[in-house]
Write a protein that holds these residues in place. Sequence first.
Motif, PDB file in Angstrom:
ATOM      1  N   ARG A  88       0.847  -1.194   0.000  1.00  7.44           N
ATOM      2  CA  ARG A  88       0.000   0.000   0.000  1.00  7.44           C
ATOM      3  C   ARG A  88       0.875   1.234   0.000  1.00  7.44           C
ATOM      4  NH1 ARG A  88      -3.979  -0.186   4.905  1.00  7.44           N
ATOM      5  NH2 ARG A  88      -3.095   1.867   4.874  1.00  7.44           N
ATOM      6  N   GLY A  89       0.467   2.208  -0.724  1.00  5.12           N
ATOM      7  CA  GLY A  89       1.151   3.485  -0.699  1.00  5.12           C
ATOM      8  C   GLY A  89       2.422   3.495  -1.530  1.00  5.12           C
ATOM      9  N   MET A  90       3.036   4.646  -1.554  1.00  7.80           N
ATOM     10  CA  MET A  90       4.217   4.868  -2.373  1.00  7.80           C
ATOM     11  C   MET A  90       5.461   4.172  -1.819  1.00  7.80           C
ATOM     12  SD  MET A  90       5.982   8.502  -3.363  1.00  7.80           S
ATOM     13  CE  MET A  90       4.583   9.128  -4.248  1.00  7.80           C
ATOM     14  N   PHE A  91       5.573   4.082  -0.509  1.00  7.10           N
ATOM     15  CA  PHE A  91       6.804   3.581   0.104  1.00  7.10           C
ATOM     16  C   PHE A  91       6.744   2.118   0.510  1.00  7.10           C
ATOM     17  CE2 PHE A  91       6.627   8.160   0.909  1.00  7.10           C
ATOM     18  CZ  PHE A  91       7.742   8.536   0.181  1.00  7.10           C
ATOM     19  N   SER A  92       5.567   1.544   0.542  1.00  8.90           N
ATOM     20  CA  SER A  92       5.425   0.144   0.936  1.00  8.90           C
ATOM     21  C   SER A  92       5.661  -0.751  -0.277  1.00  8.90           C
ATOM     22  CB  SER A  92       4.021  -0.105   1.489  1.00  8.90           C
ATOM     23  OG  SER A  92       3.849  -1.466   1.751  1.00  8.90           O
ATOM     24  N   LYS A  93       6.593  -1.676  -0.150  1.00  8.65           N
ATOM     25  CA  LYS A  93       6.911  -2.574  -1.252  1.00  8.65           C
ATOM     26  C   LYS A  93       6.747  -4.042  -0.853  1.00  8.65           C
ATOM     27  CE  LYS A  93      10.122   0.434  -3.682  1.00  8.65           C
ATOM     28  NZ  LYS A  93      10.040   1.698  -3.121  1.00  8.65           N
ATOM     29  N   ARG A  94       6.225  -4.286   0.324  1.00  6.84           N
ATOM     30  CA  ARG A  94       6.136  -5.654   0.830  1.00  6.84           C
ATOM     31  C   ARG A  94       4.744  -6.242   0.645  1.00  6.84           C
ATOM     32  NH1 ARG A  94      10.925  -8.079   2.405  1.00  6.84           N
ATOM     33  NH2 ARG A  94      12.317  -6.462   3.114  1.00  6.84           N
ATOM     34  N   HIS A  95       4.707  -7.467   0.140  1.00  5.64           N
ATOM     35  CA  HIS A  95       3.489  -8.265   0.106  1.00  5.64           C
ATOM     36  C   HIS A  95       3.476  -9.021   1.437  1.00  5.64           C
ATOM     37  CE1 HIS A  95       2.922  -7.760  -4.295  1.00  5.64           C
ATOM     38  NE2 HIS A  95       4.240  -7.631  -4.260  1.00  5.64           N
ATOM     39  N   ARG A  96       2.369  -8.944   2.178  1.00 11.18           N
ATOM     40  CA  ARG A  96       2.298  -9.577   3.495  1.00 11.18           C
ATOM     41  C   ARG A  96       1.309 -10.739   3.471  1.00 11.18           C
ATOM     42  NH1 ARG A  96       2.807  -3.993   4.585  1.00 11.18           N
ATOM     43  NH2 ARG A  96       0.571  -3.872   4.437  1.00 11.18           N
ATOM     44  N   TYR A  97       1.703 -11.815   4.135  1.00 11.92           N
ATOM     45  CA  TYR A  97       0.920 -13.053   4.138  1.00 11.92           C
ATOM     46  C   TYR A  97       0.803 -13.580   5.571  1.00 11.92           C
ATOM     47  CZ  TYR A  97       2.296 -12.915  -0.773  1.00 11.92           C
ATOM     48  OH  TYR A  97       2.515 -12.523  -2.063  1.00 11.92           O
ATOM     49  N   LEU A  98      -0.374 -14.115   5.873  1.00 11.96           N
ATOM     50  CA  LEU A  98      -0.651 -14.658   7.197  1.00 11.96           C
ATOM     51  C   LEU A  98      -1.470 -15.928   7.023  1.00 11.96           C
ATOM     52  CD1 LEU A  98      -0.582 -14.043  10.319  1.00 11.96           C
ATOM     53  CD2 LEU A  98      -2.773 -12.907   9.963  1.00 11.96           C
ATOM     54  N   MET A  99      -1.092 -16.988   7.739  1.00 15.19           N
ATOM     55  CA  MET A  99      -1.869 -18.228   7.724  1.00 15.19           C
ATOM     56  C   MET A  99      -1.732 -18.941   9.062  1.00 15.19           C
ATOM     57  SD  MET A  99       0.329 -21.050   5.535  1.00 15.19           S
ATOM     58  CE  MET A  99      -0.544 -22.465   6.129  1.00 15.19           C
ATOM     59  N   SER A 100      -2.687 -19.790   9.344  1.00 16.50           N
ATOM     60  CA  SER A 100      -2.655 -20.588  10.562  1.00 16.50           C
ATOM     61  C   SER A 100      -2.248 -22.009  10.206  1.00 16.50           C
ATOM     62  CB  SER A 100      -4.042 -20.587  11.200  1.00 16.50           C
ATOM     63  OG  SER A 100      -4.050 -21.424  12.327  1.00 16.50           O
ATOM     64  N   TYR A 101      -1.408 -22.580  11.058  1.00 11.58           N
ATOM     65  CA  TYR A 101      -0.998 -23.975  10.875  1.00 11.58           C
ATOM     66  C   TYR A 101      -0.746 -24.569  12.254  1.00 11.58           C
ATOM     67  CZ  TYR A 101       1.510 -28.105   9.265  1.00 11.58           C
ATOM     68  OH  TYR A 101       1.903 -29.399   9.034  1.00 11.58           O
ATOM     69  N   ARG A 102      -1.471 -25.634  12.564  1.00  4.92           N
ATOM     70  CA  ARG A 102      -1.352 -26.338  13.849  1.00  4.92           C
ATOM     71  C   ARG A 102      -1.471 -25.410  15.053  1.00  4.92           C
ATOM     72  NH1 ARG A 102       2.688 -31.472  13.383  1.00  4.92           N
ATOM     73  NH2 ARG A 102       1.790 -32.305  11.486  1.00  4.92           N
ATOM     74  N   GLY A 103      -2.397 -24.477  14.966  1.00  4.04           N
ATOM     75  CA  GLY A 103      -2.691 -23.599  16.089  1.00  4.04           C
ATOM     76  C   GLY A 103      -1.792 -22.384  16.227  1.00  4.04           C
TER      77      GLY A 103
END
Length: 93
Positions: A50-65
């Motif tokens: 998001r935005g001009m300065f953000s270049k990171r794709h962020r990912y979140l998942m659950s695995y085994r609690g």
Amino acid sequence: MNGAAVAAAAAAAIANAIKASGVLVTVEPNEFSKLLAIAVEPLVVYAPPRGMFSKRHRYLMSYRGLAFFTASVEPMDLGGAETVIAKSVSIPQ
């Protein structure tokens, strides 16, 4: 609401998010991919840069609690994972 009250409310929200999610584990993208490959019917929350300065794709998942988080400059191949595209993902520091 004054600035201090807003900051306090934000801090409380972050604390509650940590409690709700249990343990948050930050891993490198390759480790995230390994978990994704062995998970059964994985669900990934994805937040694009998001935005001009953000270049990171962020990912979140659950695995085994546990909740696993990663960020990468390049988009990751999520295979057949069910994906929720989020406006943002906030990770407490």
